[in-house]
Design a protein around this motif. Structure first.
Motif, PDB file in Angstrom:
ATOM      1  N   ALA A  47      41.535  13.565  -5.492  1.00 48.51           N
ATOM      2  CA  ALA A  47      40.388  14.328  -5.474  1.00 48.51           C
ATOM      3  C   ALA A  47      40.854  15.724  -5.085  1.00 48.51           C
ATOM      4  O   ALA A  47      40.398  16.685  -5.703  1.00 48.51           O
ATOM      5  N   GLU A  48      42.041  15.999  -4.264  1.00 48.44           N
ATOM      6  CA  GLU A  48      42.457  17.206  -3.840  1.00 48.44           C
ATOM      7  C   GLU A  48      43.110  17.688  -5.247  1.00 48.44           C
ATOM      8  O   GLU A  48      43.019  18.853  -5.531  1.00 48.44           O
ATOM      9  N   TRP A  49      43.743  17.029  -5.862  1.00 47.53           N
ATOM     10  CA  TRP A  49      44.478  17.337  -7.139  1.00 47.53           C
ATOM     11  C   TRP A  49      43.358  17.805  -8.137  1.00 47.53           C
ATOM     12  O   TRP A  49      43.696  18.882  -8.703  1.00 47.53           O
ATOM     13  N   SER A  50      42.123  17.089  -8.353  1.00 47.99           N
ATOM     14  CA  SER A  50      41.292  17.507  -9.391  1.00 47.99           C
ATOM     15  C   SER A  50      40.679  18.825  -8.820  1.00 47.99           C
ATOM     16  O   SER A  50      40.255  19.696  -9.706  1.00 47.99           O
ATOM     17  N   ARG A  51      40.676  19.306  -7.725  1.00 52.81           N
ATOM     18  CA  ARG A  51      40.095  20.661  -7.298  1.00 52.81           C
ATOM     19  C   ARG A  51      41.120  21.789  -7.422  1.00 52.81           C
ATOM     20  O   ARG A  51      40.591  22.637  -7.504  1.00 52.81           O
ATOM     21  N   MET A  52      42.452  21.387  -7.582  1.00 55.66           N
ATOM     22  CA  MET A  52      43.462  22.396  -7.499  1.00 55.66           C
ATOM     23  C   MET A  52      43.769  22.433  -9.229  1.00 55.66           C
ATOM     24  O   MET A  52      44.624  23.371  -9.525  1.00 55.66           O
ATOM     25  N   HIS A  53      43.413  21.901 -10.144  1.00 56.62           N
ATOM     26  CA  HIS A  53      43.774  21.580 -11.415  1.00 56.62           C
ATOM     27  C   HIS A  53      42.807  21.863 -12.378  1.00 56.62           C
ATOM     28  O   HIS A  53      41.593  21.848 -12.313  1.00 56.62           O
ATOM     29  N   ALA A  54      43.383  22.381 -13.606  1.00 57.62           N
ATOM     30  CA  ALA A  54      42.761  22.594 -14.745  1.00 57.62           C
ATOM     31  C   ALA A  54      42.945  21.507 -15.984  1.00 57.62           C
ATOM     32  O   ALA A  54      43.639  21.951 -16.807  1.00 57.62           O
ATOM     33  N   PRO A  55      42.242  20.595 -15.824  1.00 60.38           N
ATOM     34  CA  PRO A  55      42.473  19.498 -16.901  1.00 60.38           C
ATOM     35  C   PRO A  55      41.975  19.846 -18.213  1.00 60.38           C
ATOM     36  O   PRO A  55      42.473  18.964 -19.173  1.00 60.38           O
ATOM     37  N   ASP A  56      41.180  21.006 -18.407  1.00 57.93           N
ATOM     38  CA  ASP A  56      40.886  21.066 -19.592  1.00 57.93           C
ATOM     39  C   ASP A  56      41.628  22.158 -20.475  1.00 57.93           C
ATOM     40  O   ASP A  56      41.488  22.570 -21.530  1.00 57.93           O
ATOM     41  N   SER A  57      42.930  22.528 -19.905  1.00 58.93           N
ATOM     42  CA  SER A  57      43.838  23.421 -20.691  1.00 58.93           C
ATOM     43  C   SER A  57      45.065  22.313 -21.238  1.00 58.93           C
ATOM     44  O   SER A  57      45.578  21.612 -20.450  1.00 58.93           O
ATOM     45  N   GLN A  58      44.864  22.523 -22.494  1.00 60.00           N
ATOM     46  CA  GLN A  58      45.816  21.787 -23.259  1.00 60.00           C
ATOM     47  C   GLN A  58      47.213  22.216 -23.139  1.00 60.00           C
ATOM     48  O   GLN A  58      47.617  23.438 -23.285  1.00 60.00           O
ATOM     49  N   SER A  59      48.341  21.444 -22.786  1.00 59.81           N
ATOM     50  CA  SER A  59      49.708  21.759 -22.539  1.00 59.81           C
ATOM     51  C   SER A  59      50.461  22.008 -23.752  1.00 59.81           C
ATOM     52  O   SER A  59      49.943  20.928 -24.925  1.00 59.81           O
ATOM     53  N   TRP A  60      51.231  22.735 -24.052  1.00 64.52           N
ATOM     54  CA  TRP A  60      52.088  23.368 -25.383  1.00 64.52           C
ATOM     55  C   TRP A  60      52.995  22.398 -25.409  1.00 64.52           C
ATOM     56  O   TRP A  60      53.747  22.476 -26.519  1.00 64.52           O
ATOM     57  N   SER A  61      53.445  21.548 -24.323  1.00 63.27           N
ATOM     58  CA  SER A  61      54.547  20.829 -24.424  1.00 63.27           C
ATOM     59  C   SER A  61      54.439  19.540 -23.423  1.00 63.27           C
ATOM     60  O   SER A  61      53.553  19.541 -22.527  1.00 63.27           O
ATOM     61  N   ARG A  62      55.289  18.302 -23.661  1.00 58.49           N
ATOM     62  CA  ARG A  62      55.100  17.251 -22.862  1.00 58.49           C
ATOM     63  C   ARG A  62      55.623  17.631 -21.410  1.00 58.49           C
ATOM     64  O   ARG A  62      54.990  17.169 -20.471  1.00 58.49           O
ATOM     65  N   GLN A  63      56.471  18.509 -21.275  1.00 58.97           N
ATOM     66  CA  GLN A  63      56.876  19.103 -19.958  1.00 58.97           C
ATOM     67  C   GLN A  63      56.027  19.391 -18.946  1.00 58.97           C
ATOM     68  O   GLN A  63      55.984  18.988 -17.873  1.00 58.97           O
ATOM     69  N   TYR A  64      54.843  20.007 -19.643  1.00 60.41           N
ATOM     70  CA  TYR A  64      53.896  20.774 -18.565  1.00 60.41           C
ATOM     71  C   TYR A  64      52.620  19.806 -18.718  1.00 60.41           C
ATOM     72  O   TYR A  64      51.557  20.476 -18.322  1.00 60.41           O
ATOM     73  N   ARG A  65      52.417  18.607 -19.524  1.00 59.53           N
ATOM     74  CA  ARG A  65      51.294  18.003 -19.663  1.00 59.53           C
ATOM     75  C   ARG A  65      50.673  17.533 -18.321  1.00 59.53           C
ATOM     76  O   ARG A  65      51.306  17.510 -17.223  1.00 59.53           O
ATOM     77  N   SER A  66      49.371  17.297 -18.359  1.00 55.53           N
ATOM     78  CA  SER A  66      48.499  16.801 -17.155  1.00 55.53           C
ATOM     79  C   SER A  66      48.703  15.113 -17.389  1.00 55.53           C
ATOM     80  O   SER A  66      48.293  14.778 -18.064  1.00 55.53           O
ATOM     81  N   ALA A  67      49.160  14.719 -16.151  1.00 57.03           N
ATOM     82  CA  ALA A  67      49.252  13.318 -16.071  1.00 57.03           C
ATOM     83  C   ALA A  67      49.244  12.733 -14.710  1.00 57.03           C
ATOM     84  O   ALA A  67      49.648  13.346 -13.603  1.00 57.03           O
ATOM     85  N   ILE A  68      48.420  11.632 -14.594  1.00 54.41           N
ATOM     86  CA  ILE A  68      48.537  10.806 -13.360  1.00 54.41           C
ATOM     87  C   ILE A  68      49.250   9.479 -13.624  1.00 54.41           C
ATOM     88  O   ILE A  68      49.157   8.733 -14.756  1.00 54.41           O
ATOM     89  N   PHE A  69      49.889   9.241 -12.606  1.00 51.48           N
ATOM     90  CA  PHE A  69      51.165   7.946 -12.821  1.00 51.48           C
ATOM     91  C   PHE A  69      50.380   6.978 -11.718  1.00 51.48           C
ATOM     92  O   PHE A  69      50.161   7.363 -10.717  1.00 51.48           O
ATOM     93  N   TYR A  70      50.373   5.545 -12.056  1.00 49.77           N
ATOM     94  CA  TYR A  70      49.987   4.659 -11.246  1.00 49.77           C
ATOM     95  C   TYR A  70      50.937   3.678 -11.058  1.00 49.77           C
ATOM     96  O   TYR A  70      51.424   3.430 -11.813  1.00 49.77           O
ATOM     97  N   VAL A  71      50.734   2.838  -9.873  1.00 50.58           N
ATOM     98  CA  VAL A  71      51.782   1.946  -9.582  1.00 50.58           C
ATOM     99  C   VAL A  71      51.310   0.293  -9.665  1.00 50.58           C
ATOM    100  O   VAL A  71      51.932  -0.658  -9.690  1.00 50.58           O
ATOM    101  N   ASP A  72      49.701   0.177  -9.760  1.00 54.94           N
ATOM    102  CA  ASP A  72      49.222  -0.890  -9.813  1.00 54.94           C
ATOM    103  C   ASP A  72      47.732  -0.700 -10.464  1.00 54.94           C
ATOM    104  O   ASP A  72      47.272   0.391 -10.577  1.00 54.94           O
ATOM    105  N   GLU A  73      47.059  -1.952 -11.001  1.00 57.55           N
ATOM    106  CA  GLU A  73      45.595  -1.664 -11.340  1.00 57.55           C
ATOM    107  C   GLU A  73      44.698  -1.079 -10.527  1.00 57.55           C
ATOM    108  O   GLU A  73      43.703  -0.410 -10.927  1.00 57.55           O
ATOM    109  N   GLU A  74      44.731  -1.190  -9.145  1.00 63.15           N
ATOM    110  CA  GLU A  74      43.900  -0.303  -8.302  1.00 63.15           C
ATOM    111  C   GLU A  74      43.926   0.805  -8.255  1.00 63.15           C
ATOM    112  O   GLU A  74      43.038   1.807  -8.500  1.00 63.15           O
TER     113      GLU A  74
END
Length: 118
Positions: A47-74
């Motif tokens: 929730a905090e990440w989404s308040r600080m983030h601009a997810p509608d800006s497409q990255s010009w490279s894989r280095q700067y892409r927007s990604a969320i990594f998870y460790v389990d199904e939850e």
């Protein structure tokens, strides 16, 4: 944030080993967040990440892409809910956030750690 123990800047999301800033290979700049789940939840962090983030800006490279990594199904479910909430509030804009299982994490060079404090 209360409950966050530490953060580590690094690289993740790629297949090639030992990325560095000058040679990031196929990885993405990432932040590893260690937290106490008795104090703060994964959902609260996203929730905090989404308040600080601009997810509608497409990255010009894989280095700067927007990604969320998870460790389990939850965590995957919570990440999907977070991205879906961003989509529903985006007024038709495309949301460019990948959701992927966590892969190897490589600590970035020291000059990247606590960058905002330097």
């Amino acid at each position: 944030m209360k409950g966050v123990i530490r953060t580590v800047v690094g690289y993740s999301g790629g297949q090639e080993k030992n990325p560095t800033y000058p040679d990031i290979k196929d990885s993405t700049e990432s932040v590893l967040i260690e937290y106490n789940p008795d104090i703060i939840s994964y959902g609260d962090i996203l929730a905090e990440w989404s308040r600080m983030h601009a997810p509608d800006s497409q990255s010009w490279s894989r280095q700067y892409r927007s990604a969320i990594f998870y460790v389990d199904e939850e965590q995957k479910r919570i990440a999907e809910e977070t991205v879906n909430a961003l989509k529903s509030g985006s007024k038709g804009k495309t949301i460019y956030t990948d959701i992927e299982p966590v892969s190897a994490f490589y600590r970035a060079e020291e000059y990247h750690q606590d960058y905002y404090r330097k």
